[in-house]
Structure formats: C-alpha cells, structure tokens
Motif scaffolding. Sequence first.
Motif, PDB file in Angstrom:
ATOM      1  N   GLN A   1       0.808  -1.042   0.049  1.00  8.17           N
ATOM      2  CA  GLN A   1       0.063   0.023   0.027  1.00  8.17           C
ATOM      3  C   GLN A   1       0.761   1.344   0.177  1.00  8.17           C
ATOM      4  N   ARG A   2       2.040   1.220   0.490  1.00  7.95           N
ATOM      5  CA  ARG A   2       2.833   2.224   0.752  1.00  7.95           C
ATOM      6  C   ARG A   2       4.279   1.953   0.894  1.00  7.95           C
ATOM      7  N   LEU A   3       5.342   2.816   0.560  1.00  6.31           N
ATOM      8  CA  LEU A   3       6.566   2.663   0.688  1.00  6.31           C
ATOM      9  C   LEU A   3       7.221   3.481   1.906  1.00  6.31           C
ATOM     10  N   ARG A   4       8.071   3.144   2.547  1.00 11.79           N
ATOM     11  CA  ARG A   4       9.121   3.654   3.590  1.00 11.79           C
ATOM     12  C   ARG A   4      10.294   4.406   2.740  1.00 11.79           C
ATOM     13  N   LEU A   5      10.600   5.583   2.829  1.00 10.78           N
ATOM     14  CA  LEU A   5      11.396   6.196   2.162  1.00 10.78           C
ATOM     15  C   LEU A   5      12.875   5.987   2.761  1.00 10.78           C
ATOM     16  N   ALA A   6      13.201   4.683   3.056  1.00 16.45           N
ATOM     17  CA  ALA A   6      14.578   4.319   3.646  1.00 16.45           C
ATOM     18  C   ALA A   6      15.678   4.553   2.935  1.00 16.45           C
TER      19      ALA A   6
ATOM     20  N   LEU B   1       7.570  11.772  -5.901  1.00 22.94           N
ATOM     21  CA  LEU B   1       6.913  11.270  -4.817  1.00 22.94           C
ATOM     22  C   LEU B   1       5.793  12.011  -4.171  1.00 22.94           C
ATOM     23  N   GLN B   2       4.813  11.395  -3.587  1.00 19.91           N
ATOM     24  CA  GLN B   2       3.801  11.863  -2.871  1.00 19.91           C
ATOM     25  C   GLN B   2       3.992  11.624  -1.249  1.00 19.91           C
ATOM     26  N   GLU B   3       4.174  12.604  -0.460  1.00 15.36           N
ATOM     27  CA  GLU B   3       4.238  11.824   0.784  1.00 15.36           C
ATOM     28  C   GLU B   3       3.091  11.877   1.482  1.00 15.36           C
TER      29      GLU B   3
ATOM     30  N   PRO C   1       9.705   8.598   6.088  1.00 17.31           N
ATOM     31  CA  PRO C   1       8.489   9.183   5.661  1.00 17.31           C
ATOM     32  C   PRO C   1       7.807   8.023   4.729  1.00 17.31           C
ATOM     33  N   ILE C   2       6.367   8.055   4.874  1.00 13.26           N
ATOM     34  CA  ILE C   2       5.669   7.039   4.113  1.00 13.26           C
ATOM     35  C   ILE C   2       5.225   7.930   2.768  1.00 13.26           C
ATOM     36  N   VAL C   3       5.511   7.112   1.712  1.00 11.95           N
ATOM     37  CA  VAL C   3       5.429   7.871   0.407  1.00 11.95           C
ATOM     38  C   VAL C   3       4.544   6.878  -0.772  1.00 11.95           C
ATOM     39  N   THR C   4       4.251   7.490  -1.895  1.00 13.71           N
ATOM     40  CA  THR C   4       3.734   6.946  -2.844  1.00 13.71           C
ATOM     41  C   THR C   4       3.732   7.482  -4.241  1.00 13.71           C
ATOM     42  N   PHE C   5       3.166   7.185  -5.256  1.00 12.90           N
ATOM     43  CA  PHE C   5       3.103   8.030  -6.476  1.00 12.90           C
ATOM     44  C   PHE C   5       1.667   8.352  -6.727  1.00 12.90           C
TER      45      PHE C   5
END
Length: 438
Positions: free
Chosen positions: A70-75, A91-93, A214-218
């Motif tokens: 569902q989402r990505l962590r920007l590690a 990216l959308q935060e 942070p949690i990110v997606t597109f």
Amino acid sequence: MATGSGPAAGKTGDDTPTVGIVGAGISGLALTHFLEEQGVQTLTFESAARPGGTIQSREIDGRIVELGPQRLRLAGPVKSLLDDLDLTDDLQEGNTNQPLFIYHDEAFRVAPLSIREALTTNLLSWRGKLRVLAEPFTDGPKSGESVEAFLTRKFGREAAHRLFAPLYTGLYGTAADDMLVEYSLGKALERHGIEGSILRAVAPYALKGQDPPPIVTFEEGLQRLPAALADRHADSIEFSTPVTAVEPDGNGYEIITDSDRYSVDAIAMTASAPTAARLLKPVDPTLAGTLEELNYNPIIMVHLAADGDIVGHGCQILPEAGYTTLGMTWNASMLDRDDVYTAYLGGGRDEGLLERDDEEIGAIAAREFESLLGAHATVLNVHRWEPGMPAYDRSWSALDRLDPPADIEFVTNYTDRAGIIGRITDAKGAAERLVDGE
Ligand SMILES: Cc1cc2nc3c(=O)[nH]c(=O)nc-3n(C[C@H](O)[C@H](O)[C@H](O)COP(=O)(O)OP(=O)(O)OC[C@H]3O[C@@H](n4cnc5c(N)ncnc54)[C@H](O)[C@@H]3O)c2cc1C
C-alpha cells in the motif's frame, strides 16, 4: 555467455557472463538494475504482461487502489534507487505521523510506536506497561521457541498478545505460536545486530525522538517504481514469457520457455517457492523437495469506498474480536486517497474463506467495516493473492536444508526479508555476490 533465438538472446553473443533472472517483480527488476549497473548482462523473464509482480496499482471508479503493498517507506536503499531512476521529485508524501491502531476489547487503541504513545495508550494496562520495562533483564531468542513464547518471555503476556505479536505477524497472516523465532523475528533482530535486549537497542532512537522514514507513494500508485525499472532495462526483459524449467548446461544453466532455450552462466530465482520448486526440479530434485515444504498463506484484499472521518494508518484486529478481517489500511487518511480503505482477509485465520466467491467476501468486508468504524462502505474490488504471503511458520525450519547449487541465487521474500525495502536490499547484496562470484 547467453545463447538462444528469442529477442532477449539476440542482444548477447560476446563472452560477458550472463545472469538469467526468473521474475520481474521488485526483486527481479532491482537485481536487473544493480547487475546492469555493474556491466553484467541479464536476461529477465516475466510470465505476466506487466512488471511489478505483487506491486500492482489499479484505477477503479476514478480512485487508485493498490492490490499489493500500500505504501513505501523512504529508507536509504529505496531513496537511492528512486534517485537513480529520477523518480524522487514525483513522490507524494503520506501522513507519516498518524497512529496505527489495534482493535481490542471493542475499541480501537493506539499501537504505541513512540514513548509518548507508550505512556498514553489504553491498549495496555499499567501493569502490562511496567512488565515491558523488565525486558532488558531477559535473554535473546532460544532454539525451538515460538514467536509467541519469545515475545511473552520478553514483554509479558499482555503486551506480547495485544501489541508485539499482531504488529510482527500482521503482514504474514500466521499465528505467533506457529512461527519459530529463529526462522523469523530472530533473523530480523540479527540483521539489526540485536542479541539481548530489544528495548536497550531501540531506546536511543526513541529518546532522540527519531522519526521513521517518511511514508510515500506516487499519484498513480506504487506501480510507478517497477514500471520505471522495466522502462530503464526494457532490452533485457521479456514479458509474457513464463520460464517452464531450468536445466543444467555444462558449466551453466539453460532457461527454457515455451518457444526457446537460453544458455546463461548463473540463475537468480525470484518466483515463489512452489514455482521455484517446479522450475528447478531438473537441476536438483532435493532442492525442489525442500522448497515444496514452505507454507504460504493466501491473502484476500478487499478495496472499499467509504465516507468517514477516520484518521490513522489502519489497524490490526485481534483474533478474539471475532472478525474475519485481519486488518486494514486506511488509505484515505494515510495517503489522502479519496474514500479508499483496504481490508485484508484470509491468512491462517479463516481457511474456508477461500471457498467463498468474491461477492460474498466483499460483502463480509463491507459489513465488518461498518460494524467496526460505523461508516457505510461499498466494495470497489476483491483481489486474491495465491499462493499469497510466505507464512514464516514452522515449515521454515526447512531452510536449514536449502543448499542450492553454485550459481543459483535466491532473491526472494522466503529466503530473506519480505517488503519492498528488504527486496531492494537483498537484490543489491545478490548483485554484489554474483559479480564477485562468491
Ligand atoms: C497483500 C500484500 C501486501 C503487502 N504490503 C506491503 C507493504 O505495504 N509494504 C511493503 O514494503 N511490502 C509489502 N508487501 C510485501 C512485498 O509486496 C513483497 O515482499 C514484494 O513485492 C515481493 O516482490 P518479489 O519481486 O520478491 O516477488 P513477486 O512480486 O512475487 O515477483 C515474482 C515475479 O515472478 C514472476 N514469475 C512467477 N513465475 C514465473 C515463471 N515461471 N517465469 C517467469 N516469471 C515468473 C511473477 O509473475 C512475479 O512478477 C505486501 C505483500 C502482499 C502480498
């Protein structure tokens, strides 16, 4: 050196070693990327018509839904791959600092992920919280111990059952007493260099108030990432081309598809354990037998549309609450996705569920959503993942016997970490091993 008559094989013909990669999910795509970055030729085969494997985004009724992650962590490893692909600006935060909830005793209670939340949550009693503080005086994992027994010994029964076990097992859908700590959580602790106390290891970060990445997606969903990797390496990837078998071939291997045979120097396997077992049987029947032992939990995702003033990343629902739903992601709140909620059903909790049709399963998810959150929900989509998530249950002790032949590298979520960050990190390590010939 690769040979063969298909379009991918046409790019070879010199003496550069070639790695044949089975699968163009995030593992196979990231590996293709890291190997090609180092000048190694790859031939990547994907049975589906599109890249991404488990990462699949869809637009349904004008809303973006994610069928897998569902989402990505920007590690770090994700950030550097996104930088390489020029994707960072797109990216959308998400709303990283919202709480995650555990549904216990007929209420949503904050899962404490910070010191402030630990002090204020009503998920644990004061006695339960004090027992957690005794953890530094307990030992590390013991051989043969279940995740449930380990967490109970470390943190006490209440915190183990209400908090740590659901947080850890949520992704896999396996009950904590069916997981052996040495093959699951223990490996994660090892990777972080944690041998004794977990609290002592995390306390410095918690005290500094260090935020997680942070949690990110597109905008169009996570599928943008595999799509960009596939575009970058379009010449090396064959879509709609299932590998049907791998056979030994002199010092290397032959990858066999419906229409061709390709000679490669090494194989990287990213497909699920049952598929890998089938494909690798001609190379090593014992290896195939070991892979067949690994259990999976089928997972069903139900995407719902609902109005409601619901704030949080989502929830895990404890089994005794009597719901079929295992947990939810509240995409509307976490990622500002219009009205979208994602419910997870299946796992080891209700095996009979798979026999029901999509309409029935959607109706269960919508009804339970309404009962839990008091808002009416309509079903957007039902998606079944089979074989599903690696169960990481007791069958994982088979990994002790997993002894692949030279030049067959497993880059998978059953031999290493699940999750996108884990997959990218594993692919980077595998690329280094393949280049160094270790
Ligand atoms: C429901 C769900 C939710 C998740 N949520 C998150 C999350 O929020 N965050 C997170 O980080 N992770 C999440 N994960 C985990 C993460 O999605 C996976 O660990 C990761 O995507 C697995 O990638 P992979 O490339 O290793 O495997 P896969 O994505 O399974 O890719 C394997 C590829 O191999 C292909 N293949 C199979 N057989 C063949 C064949 N014979 N020939 C050629 N190709 C073949 C498949 O088509 C597939 O494309 C979630 C997983 C699931 C199932």
